[in-house]
Design an enzyme around this catalytic site. Structure first.
Site, PDB file in Angstrom:
ATOM      1  N   ILE A 162      -2.134  -1.074  49.502  1.00 14.74           N
ATOM      2  CA  ILE A 162      -0.944  -1.761  48.896  1.00 14.74           C
ATOM      3  C   ILE A 162       0.004  -0.889  48.171  1.00 14.74           C
ATOM      4  O   ILE A 162       1.076  -0.905  48.061  1.00 14.74           O
ATOM      5  CB  ILE A 162      -1.521  -3.164  48.336  1.00 14.74           C
ATOM      6  CG1 ILE A 162      -2.284  -3.760  49.283  1.00 14.74           C
ATOM      7  CG2 ILE A 162      -0.359  -3.903  47.636  1.00 14.74           C
ATOM      8  CD1 ILE A 162      -3.109  -5.044  48.616  1.00 14.74           C
ATOM      9  N   ARG A 239      -5.519  -8.749  39.959  1.00 14.11           N
ATOM     10  CA  ARG A 239      -6.336  -9.957  39.570  1.00 14.11           C
ATOM     11  C   ARG A 239      -5.951 -10.137  37.964  1.00 14.11           C
ATOM     12  O   ARG A 239      -5.890  -9.239  37.302  1.00 14.11           O
ATOM     13  CB  ARG A 239      -7.912  -9.687  39.794  1.00 14.11           C
ATOM     14  CG  ARG A 239      -8.386  -9.885  41.094  1.00 14.11           C
ATOM     15  CD  ARG A 239      -8.139 -10.987  41.565  1.00 14.11           C
ATOM     16  NE  ARG A 239      -8.703 -11.458  42.983  1.00 14.11           N
ATOM     17  CZ  ARG A 239      -7.810 -11.166  43.938  1.00 14.11           C
ATOM     18  NH1 ARG A 239      -6.421 -11.210  43.969  1.00 14.11           N
ATOM     19  NH2 ARG A 239      -8.435 -11.453  45.415  1.00 14.11           N
ATOM     20  N   ASP A 262       1.900 -12.345  39.135  1.00 11.33           N
ATOM     21  CA  ASP A 262       1.335 -13.183  40.080  1.00 11.33           C
ATOM     22  C   ASP A 262      -0.066 -13.700  40.038  1.00 11.33           C
ATOM     23  O   ASP A 262      -0.396 -14.577  40.710  1.00 11.33           O
ATOM     24  CB  ASP A 262       1.357 -12.481  41.495  1.00 11.33           C
ATOM     25  CG  ASP A 262       1.324 -13.345  42.915  1.00 11.33           C
ATOM     26  OD1 ASP A 262       1.689 -14.423  42.811  1.00 11.33           O
ATOM     27  OD2 ASP A 262       0.583 -13.182  43.715  1.00 11.33           O
ATOM     28  N   GLU A 267      -6.692 -19.092  35.869  1.00 10.25           N
ATOM     29  CA  GLU A 267      -6.059 -19.094  36.941  1.00 10.25           C
ATOM     30  C   GLU A 267      -6.535 -20.448  37.693  1.00 10.25           C
ATOM     31  O   GLU A 267      -7.794 -20.281  38.056  1.00 10.25           O
ATOM     32  CB  GLU A 267      -5.876 -17.793  38.086  1.00 10.25           C
ATOM     33  CG  GLU A 267      -4.774 -18.127  38.989  1.00 10.25           C
ATOM     34  CD  GLU A 267      -4.802 -16.971  39.662  1.00 10.25           C
ATOM     35  OE1 GLU A 267      -5.356 -16.801  40.831  1.00 10.25           O
ATOM     36  OE2 GLU A 267      -4.602 -15.803  39.195  1.00 10.25           O
ATOM     37  N   HIS A 286       0.169 -16.879  42.320  1.00  9.43           N
ATOM     38  CA  HIS A 286      -0.662 -16.053  43.233  1.00  9.43           C
ATOM     39  C   HIS A 286      -0.438 -16.268  44.556  1.00  9.43           C
ATOM     40  O   HIS A 286      -1.210 -16.930  45.389  1.00  9.43           O
ATOM     41  CB  HIS A 286      -2.187 -16.502  42.749  1.00  9.43           C
ATOM     42  CG  HIS A 286      -3.175 -15.548  43.550  1.00  9.43           C
ATOM     43  ND1 HIS A 286      -4.638 -15.158  42.781  1.00  9.43           N
ATOM     44  CD2 HIS A 286      -3.028 -14.658  44.385  1.00  9.43           C
ATOM     45  CE1 HIS A 286      -5.064 -14.323  43.282  1.00  9.43           C
ATOM     46  NE2 HIS A 286      -4.268 -13.736  44.334  1.00  9.43           N
TER      47      HIS A 286
HETATM   48  C1  OXD Z   1      -5.714 -11.063  48.098  1.00 13.11           C
HETATM   49  C2  OXD Z   1      -4.757 -11.738  47.395  1.00 13.11           C
HETATM   50  O1  OXD Z   1      -6.784 -10.644  47.500  1.00 13.11           O
HETATM   51  O2  OXD Z   1      -3.662 -12.211  47.779  1.00 13.11           O
HETATM   52  O3  OXD Z   1      -5.812 -10.889  49.330  1.00 13.11           O
HETATM   53  O4  OXD Z   1      -4.951 -11.946  46.137  1.00 13.11           O
END
Ligand code: OXD
Length: 323
Positions: A162, A239, A262, A267, A286
């Site tokens: 990512i 996270r 996000d 959460e 999220h």
């Molecule tokens: C994932 C997320 O872990 O979208 O894929 O948070």
């Protein structure tokens, strides 16, 4: 299956019973061997059949607490295949002998798009303009001039797929990059996390994309934030607990730093949480990976993993101890 599995039941050993969370997922798996039986478990309170025979389980996307409890009822389980990139809710819960796989690769484009959107929205002042629009207020003098992305120094913390996707998408925007990972890889321009105190003061934008582990929990603490320069933007698409919420609120409250989040800790964010009220904090619930293309991409991976599993080939995306 290379992992060996636990307690495989002799009578059903030829059958691979699979639970997936979406009825529509069946058509997205591609062709499967005839001994694969796919059932849909969308609601953990309504099991589609006897859990004792399930060998391959795909839990609901981003589910955690309540569904991990099901693991105790699946004695023949050999594979847990997640639909999420993050596996933090599962790493210590999947029983020995069963293999945990994440959905690495499935979320790269969607999450990278969210990161680019969040950075641009913040720098170009869209949240303030949306607030002015809601008031039917032209507000030119209030919102302009805005900042811009060109020329910014972007530090990406997490140099996995990512992180690389974010870098690829930001490259045409004329920014300077610094990539940071757990361990330095000088050959490919990746710095180690121990270099952060030296690197953070030169970052206009810091993007968090690390998995949540014992090493990354609370990594973004008071000292981390204090090292970021005035006016910098912290973007969290990792996270929530990677950042210490109280430290973040304290810095954002002064207006010295900005954030686009996000993910949060806790959460979902309770309605009375101070983060909601900070004008320099952009919050989304999220959703970075939640796009319409998610299920086709995710079930393509699940189908490929199932074919490997039945053929006795090594699975991909196995979550290892080094996670
Ligand atoms: C994932 C997320 O872990 O979208 O894929 O948070």
């Amino acid at each position: 299956m290379p992992s060996g599995g636990r307690g495989r039941l002799p009578l059903s050993s030829a059958i691979v019973k699979v639970w997936i969370p979406h009825e529509t997922g069946r058509d997205l798996l591609g062709e499967l061997p005839t001994d694969v039986v796919v059932e849909c478990l969308a609601d953990p309170a309504r099991l589609p059949s006897d859990p004792a025979g399930v060998r391959f389980w795909v839990p609901p996307f981003l589910s955690a607490g309540d569904v991990t409890g099901l693991l105790d009822r699946l004695p023949a389980l050999e594979v847990v295949q997640l639909l999420s990139a993050g596996a933090d809710a599962w790493v210590d819960r999947v029983p020995a002998g069963a293999t945990l796989c994440d959905a690495r690769g499935v979320h790269d484009s969607a999450t990278a798009e969210w990161v680019v959107t969040a950075i641009l929205a913040h720098l170009r002042g869209f949240p303030a303009m949306a607030r002015a629009q809601a008031r039917r207020d032209w507000a030119y003098d209030e919102v302009a001039p805005t900042d811009e992305l060109a020329g910014k120094r972007v530090l990406i913390l997490g140099a996995g797929s990512i992180g690389r996707a974010v870098q690829a998408r930001l490259t045409p925007f004329e920014v300077d990059f610094t990539l940071v990972a757990r361990t330095a890889r000088p050959g490919v321009g990746v710095h180690g996390v121990d270099e952060l105190p030296r690197l953070l003061p030169d970052a206009d934008v810091v993007v968090l994309l690390v998995p949540l582990t014992d090493r990354t929990r609370g990594l973004v603490d008071e000292a981390f934030l204090a090292a970021m320069p005035d006016g910098a933007l912290l973007v969290n698409a990792a996270r929530g607990p990677v950042a210490r919420t109280e430290a973040l609120v304290a810095e954002a409250r002064t207006g010295r730093l900005h954030a686009a989040l996000d993910v949060t800790d806790p959460e979902p964010l309770p309605a009375d949480h101070p983060l909601w009220e900070l004008p320099n904090v952009l919050l989304t619930p999220h959703v970075a990976g939640s796009v319409r293309g998610l299920l086709p991409r995710a079930y393509r991976l699940v189908g490929a993993q199932l074919r490997r599993f039945v053929a006795g080939e090594p699975l991909e995306n196995v979550v290892t101890d080094g996670y």
